[in-house]
Structures are given as structure tokens and as C-alpha cells.
Design a protein around this motif. Structure first.
Motif, mmCIF file in Angstrom:
data_model
loop_
_atom_site.group_PDB
_atom_site.id
_atom_site.type_symbol
_atom_site.label_atom_id
_atom_site.label_comp_id
_atom_site.label_asym_id
_atom_site.label_seq_id
_atom_site.Cartn_x
_atom_site.Cartn_y
_atom_site.Cartn_z
ATOM 1 N N LEU A 282 0.827 -1.205 0.000
ATOM 2 C CA LEU A 282 0.000 0.000 0.000
ATOM 3 C C LEU A 282 0.861 1.254 0.000
ATOM 4 O O LEU A 282 0.636 2.173 -0.790
ATOM 5 N N CYS A 283 1.830 1.322 0.942
ATOM 6 C CA CYS A 283 2.758 2.461 1.030
ATOM 7 C C CYS A 283 2.000 3.793 1.106
ATOM 8 O O CYS A 283 2.300 4.743 0.365
ATOM 9 N N TRP A 284 1.014 3.876 1.975
ATOM 10 C CA TRP A 284 0.227 5.092 2.084
ATOM 11 C C TRP A 284 1.030 6.222 2.717
ATOM 12 O O TRP A 284 1.837 6.005 3.610
ATOM 13 N N GLU A 285 0.767 7.445 2.253
ATOM 14 C CA GLU A 285 1.310 8.643 2.884
ATOM 15 C C GLU A 285 0.352 9.084 3.991
ATOM 16 O O GLU A 285 -0.726 8.519 4.182
ATOM 17 N N SER A 286 0.766 10.143 4.730
ATOM 18 C CA SER A 286 -0.015 10.582 5.895
ATOM 19 C C SER A 286 -1.425 11.024 5.504
ATOM 20 O O SER A 286 -2.379 10.838 6.276
#
Length: 458
Positions: A282-286
Motif C-alpha cells: 500500500l505504502c500510504w502517505e499521511s
């Protein structure tokens, strides 16, 4: 015969025939409260939860700034375990005590303790004292009951002032206050601490705790009409909690077990959700994590509306089962989520997941007498504190241990655990339906016998 001890408490009045409703000790008062105002203790829960949501991440970030990462986790553990040990002692004492002296004291005392805790935290921050002094503030709050006692007091108050038909929805309203306050606290705390560090937002924490005391004192009418003088420090209060379960029905134990599993899974999933979203694939940002948290808190409101709509055509047990199925579907989706679309689909499937806990609380409340609501919800608060520790141990250990063969296994494990309360609620609902059927059958047979006798006599 020995004279009775002065430590003994006067016997509590017997429960009313309708143990869960307001008759008996609180019927007239409860009716007046219901007719006068719909809002009573909801602002207490909202302000206390908002303060707590601000305080916890701010304190953790401050400790992280003052200590190395490993020491931060150690101090968080010391503070949480120390507070939990004291809360078990204070909440069971204060909850049963409130059944005799009233609810308002146990709404104000823990808020005062939380205000003292935030004051100690502010002193530590301004004077740059060792972070170990945070433990003093935590213990002061725990001795007065902490946030757990506020929850127990508010749920007891709702049980005092609601009837059996409206209780589930009133409990759900309280729980939705938790969700809305959590969402507001996350947004305010994150933006403010980023702009002005950790100290200034803590003044809002102190102000909210003092406002909770003032509101409970000035605007919350007492819900216990026939108050009795009672000593606080006596083992009688602990024995009343013990009698609640030792002489209770099987249903009380099973609903408590179901609540324990549901809340443990809820806390456990929250602990690992952000880690899952931050990492590959996923590597989601804030900002994406913020969207996910917003949807998570929005679940409280959607579940509240869904519960109200479903009550017109579905039993409370059926609503709880739908909530569990919604939760299970969302967790199974999370377990295989490799794209953001699938992750948000999981959030969408869980929108009714918070309909289960208010049903369980309301059902437990209806199984005990009007003079035992404080003892009941104090024990429930202790169960939920134990859930917090159990979830941390289980899910934070399981998640890294299963990464090598299935990253989302922890979600799948949580979904499997939810089959336990699903079975419990289904079993108790079936047993209740069977009991009602046999009662109806016996009444029909008695009526037929009476009719046949009358015909013969004629």
C-alpha cells in the motif's frame, strides 16, 4: 448475638420486576429526566474522549522527543500497566459505590483526576523534568477512576434514565460521541502539535477536563433518587460486584465474553492498521492514512443511524449479528488488500461494525437490577481495560510473526475471533425465542383448559 458492624452497608432495595427499566428506585426521576431533556451525559463523554484523544499521542510524541525509541515503548508500557493495575481497584470500588450515593460524584471525580494528570504533564514539560514523573500523573488519574470510570458512570446514568425499548439506541449515541470526539481530537492534535509542538495543545486537554467537571456539576441532574449514605472504602462494594456475577445468569457471563472478544479485536486492529497501511504494497502517505482514520471514526455515526433504522424491523440480537458480519467482511477484505481500492472497500464493508457493542451493553444492563447498574458497568469498564492490554499483547506480537507467510493474517485472525460472539449472540437469541414460545404455548394450553372447564360446567 453480636451487634452488627458499623462498617456494614444498609441492604439495597430489591430490584423491580422490570430489572432493566427505570421502575423502583429511579422510575419517577428517570421519566422526568427523559421528558425534560434528551441530552444529559453525552457532553461528558464527548469532552473526556476529546481530551484523551489529544493527550495520548501528544504524551507519546513528547516522550519520544526526550528519550530513545526503545525507552519510549518501555515508558509507555510502565505508564499503561501501572494505570491499569490501579484502575482495577478504583473503578470496581467507585462503580458499586455510585449505586448508593449517586452518579454525579463518579462523573466529577475521574474528570478531576484527569485534570490533575494533565497538570502534572504540563509541569514536566515546562520544567523538563524526567519523563518518569508522567507516572505520577497517571496514578493520580487512575486512583480517581480514570476515563474508564467516566464511561462506566455515563452508561450507568443512561441505564437509570432510559426504558428497555430506548436503551440500546441511547447507549449507541454515547458510543457515537466517542467516535466523533476521536475524529476531532485526531485532527486538532495533529495540526496543532505540528504548528506549535506538544506543550500548547496540552492546555486544551486541561481545559476540557475542567469543563467536564463543571458541566457534570452544573448541568447533569442526579439519576439515583433514593440515595443512601455509604462509606467509600469498604469491601462491601467489591462483594457487590462479585455477587453480580456469582449469582448472575449464564447470559451475563456469555455477553461479557462476547464483549471482551469484540473490543479486543477492535483495539487490536487499530494497533496494527497504520503499520499495515504504511508498508508495502500500500505504502500510504499521511494524507491517505488520515482518510482511513476519518472513515474508521465515521463508522460510529453510520452504525448509529443504521441501528436506529434497523430497530423498526430487526431485533437487537439480529442487529448485533449484522454488525459482526459487517466487521468480519471488512477484516477479511483487509487481509487480502493489495491496493488502495480494496483497502477502502474494507472500510466500507465495516460501516455497521459498531452496532454490536451498544447492543451487548444494553443486553447486560437489562439482566441486572436497577440497584446494580453501577457495579455492572464498572466491571464492564475493567473488562475493556483488560481488552486494551490483551489486544496489545496478541496483535502486536502476531503481526510481525506472520509477515513472512501472510501479511494480512492478523486481520483474518480477528475475523475468526469474531465468530465467537456471533455464536454466543445467536445461541442466546435462539434460547430466548424458545423460552418465549414455551411460555406462549403454556398460556394457550391454560386458556384452552379454562375454556373446556367452563363448557363442562355449563
Amino acid at each position: 448475638m453480636a451487634a452488627p458492624s458499623s462498617e456494614a452497608l444498609p441492604p439495597a432495595p430489591p430490584p423491580s420486576p422490570d430489572a432493566g427499566s427505570g421502575p423502583g428506585r429511579t422510575s419517577g426521576l428517570g421519566a422526568r429526566l427523559r421528558s425534560r431533556c434528551c441530552v444529559t451525559v453525552e457532553p461528558v463523554v464527548f469532552m473526556a474522549m476529546l481530551a484523551l484523544t489529544l493527550q495520548v499521542p501528544l504524551a507519546t510524541q513528547y516522550i519520544y522527543q526526550r528519550a530513545v525509541e526503545a525507552m519510549t515503548s518501555h515508558w509507555n508500557l510502565y505508564i499503561n500497566v501501572g494505570g491499569f493495575a490501579v484502575v482495577l481497584f478504583s473503578v470496581t470500588l467507585l462503580g458499586a459505590w455510585s449505586d448508593r450515593v449517586g452518579r454525579r460524584p463518579i462523573l466529577m471525580m475521574p474528570a478531576i483526576g484527569l485534570a490533575l494528570q494533565s497538570t502534572v504533564y504540563l509541569i514536566v514539560m515546562y520544567l523538563e523534568l524526567p519523563v518518569g514523573f508522567f507516572l505520577i500523573g497517571r496514578l493520580l488519574s487512575a486512583l480517581s477512576g480514570d476515563f474508564s470510570m467516566i464511561l462506566a458512570g455515563c452508561f450507568s446514568y443512561i441505564a437509570d434514565t432510559s426504558d428497555r425499548q430506548s436503551r440500546t439506541f441511547r447507549v449507541a449515541v454515547l458510543e457515537s460521541c466517542l467516535g466523533v470526539a476521536g475524529m476531532c481530537g485526531s485532527i486538532i492534535g495533529g495540526l496543532w502539535s505540528k504548528a506549535q509542538s506538544y506543550t500548547n495543545p496540552f492546555w486544551l486537554v486541561l481545559a476540557l477536563n475542567l469543563a467536564t467537571v463543571a458541566y457534570a456539576f452544573a448541568f447533569v441532574p442526579e439519576s439515583v433518587a433514593a440515595k443512601q449514605p455509604s462509606k467509600l472504602f469498604t469491601t462491601q462494594h467489591y462483594r457487590s460486584v462479585y455477587r453480580l456475577y456469582s449469582g448472575g445468569t449464564l447470559g451475563l457471563w456469555l455477553y461479557a465474553l462476547a464483549l471482551f472478544v469484540v473490543v479486543t479485536v477492535h483495539f487490536g486492529i487499530k494497533d496494527i492498521m497504520i503499520l499495515f497501511e504504511l508498508s508495502s504494497p500500500l505504502c500510504w502517505e499521511s494524507d491517505w492514512i488520515g482518510y482511513g482514520l476519518a472513515l474508521e471514526h465515521l463508522t460510529y455515526l453510520i452504525s448509529l443511524l443504521g441501528l436506529k433504522a434497523m430497530q423498526f424491523c430487526i431485533s437487537d440480537s439480529g442487529i448485533a449479528e449484522i454488525g459482526l458480519l459487517s466487521n468480519i467482511a471488512g477484516l477479511v477484505t483487509f487481509s487480502v488488500a493489495a491496493t488502495s481500492t480494496l483497502m477502502f472497500t474494507g472500510y466500507g464493508l465495516r460501516v455497521l461494525g459498531m452496532t454490536t457493542t451498544p447492543v451487548l451493553r444494553a443486553k447486560m444492563s437489562k439482566l441486572v437490577g436497577v440497584t446494580e447498574q453501577g457495579a455492572l458497568f464498572a466491571s464492564v469498564a475493567c473488562v475493556e481495560s483488560a481488552c486494551s492490554l490483551a489486544s496489545t499483547v496478541v496483535f502486536n506480537s502476531l503481526y510481525p510473526a506472520t509477515l513472512y507467510f501472510m501479511k494480512g493474517f492478523s486481520f483474518l485472525f480477528g475475523a475468526a475471533l469474531l465468530l465467537i460472539p456471533t455464536g454466543i449472540i445467536g445461541f442466546l437469541g435462539y434460547r430466548r425465542a424458545e423460552l418465549q414460545y414455551h411460555q406462549f404455548e403454556n398460556l394457550s394450553q391454560d386458556a384452552q383448559t379454562t375454556t373446556d372447564t367452563s363448557i363442562q360446567n355449563e
